[in-house]
Every structure is written in C-alpha cells, then in structure tokens.
Motif scaffolding. Sequence first.
Motif, short mmCIF file in Angstrom:
data_model
loop_
_atom_site.label_atom_id
_atom_site.label_comp_id
_atom_site.label_asym_id
_atom_site.label_seq_id
_atom_site.Cartn_x
_atom_site.Cartn_y
_atom_site.Cartn_z
N ALA A 1 0.31 -1.27 -0.18
CA ALA A 1 -0.02 -0.25 -0.25
C ALA A 1 0.71 1.29 -0.15
O ALA A 1 0.46 2.27 -0.48
CB ALA A 1 -0.73 0.03 1.52
N GLY A 2 1.99 1.14 0.67
CA GLY A 2 2.68 2.52 0.85
C GLY A 2 3.87 2.47 -0.21
O GLY A 2 4.27 3.89 -1.07
N ARG A 3 4.37 1.40 -1.29
CA ARG A 3 4.40 1.97 -2.58
C ARG A 3 3.97 1.37 -3.96
O ARG A 3 4.43 1.73 -5.11
CB ARG A 3 5.91 0.56 -2.59
N THR A 4 2.52 1.57 -4.15
CA THR A 4 1.39 1.34 -5.30
C THR A 4 0.59 3.44 -5.07
O THR A 4 0.42 3.26 -3.49
CB THR A 4 1.38 0.51 -5.21
N ASN A 5 0.23 3.09 -6.22
CA ASN A 5 -0.53 4.35 -6.11
C ASN A 5 -2.14 4.20 -5.76
O ASN A 5 -3.39 4.64 -5.46
CB ASN A 5 -0.69 4.67 -7.67
N ALA A 6 -2.26 2.70 -5.57
CA ALA A 6 -4.04 2.19 -5.60
C ALA A 6 -4.22 1.87 -4.10
O ALA A 6 -3.06 1.93 -2.98
CB ALA A 6 -3.48 0.67 -5.87
N THR A 7 -5.56 2.65 -3.92
CA THR A 7 -5.79 2.74 -2.07
C THR A 7 -6.22 1.52 -1.62
O THR A 7 -5.74 0.07 -2.15
CB THR A 7 -7.59 3.20 -2.53
N ILE A 8 -5.56 1.43 -0.10
CA ILE A 8 -6.12 0.04 0.09
C ILE A 8 -7.40 -0.91 -0.11
O ILE A 8 -7.78 -1.84 -0.47
CB ILE A 8 -5.95 0.19 1.84
N GLU A 9 -8.13 -0.19 -0.26
CA GLU A 9 -10.00 -0.37 -1.10
C GLU A 9 -9.49 -1.47 -1.78
O GLU A 9 -9.77 -3.04 -2.16
CB GLU A 9 -10.28 0.88 -1.64
#
Length: 149
Positions: free
Chosen positions: A47-55
């Motif tokens: 989650a910290g290294r991608t632009n994707a949301t945790i959702e």
Amino acid sequence: MVINGDKITGKYSMKQHEILLPSYRISTGDLNADRLNASISSIRALAGRTNATIEELIRGKTSVGGFAEELGYRTVPSPRYPRPSIGKDEGREGRYFRGGYITQKWGSAEKGDIDCIQIEFPQWTRDKSEVHGPKFGQAIVKFLNKYYP
C-alpha cells in the motif's frame, strides 16, 4: 511464495466453506464497517509503494479477490462481496478469516517490506485441483504482475 525485490509471501489453506477467503489481517468487523487501514494490514508495504488505495488492494477489481471473481470464484473480499455481511444477507455464509500466524509473523503490518496474503480455499477446489489449481493460479499471476512486476 516470496518474490525478490518487492516481496510477498503466502499461505494457502483448505477450509470447510464455500468461498475463497483472501486474508490481510483486517477483521470481519472492520471489513463490514468499511474501516480499511493499510497501516495494520499484512500488505502495508504494498500500500505504501503503489498508487492503489487499500480499498482497491483488498476488495477492488485488481485485488486477489477481484481477479478470482473474474474467473468465476465467489470471493470475500471482492468487488461483488466487499464485506462478509453481504454474503450473509444473500443467504451465504457471511464468514471471514482475518488471517493467522503467517499474516502476523510474515506480513508487513508491523515492520519490513514483505507482504503476506493468506488464502483459505473451499474443499471442492481441492477435489478438482487439476482444474482449480491452474485456474486460480491465473488470478494470482494477474495480481503479482500488477503489483510485483
């Protein structure tokens, strides 16, 4: 599975239920209440290294559940069944397993950069493993290619 570079480990288990259950150290209550917190999940590093949301990572179209659902598997969490309570409302089991020792020990929730997803499989997938192994493998490969290139 562990991948060099960006890292992920996983555990695959068989349980007596009818649905696939990818687990990320998110509780049933938090999933049902839409309280998704990347900092306590077993995929915190991802989650910290991608632009994707945790959702998106946990129950979106490009999550393990999303890719499995695309192949016809009923999966919680996923786009169609984002919360365990939705399955229960439809007369389904409504259960969810947040993950166990492996997601706590090896996931990135508390430290490090190795993510962990524990996946619980229904017995019927093992009964026809020559079909479901390669088929579900496609979902895993899509997820890995997307987030661990």
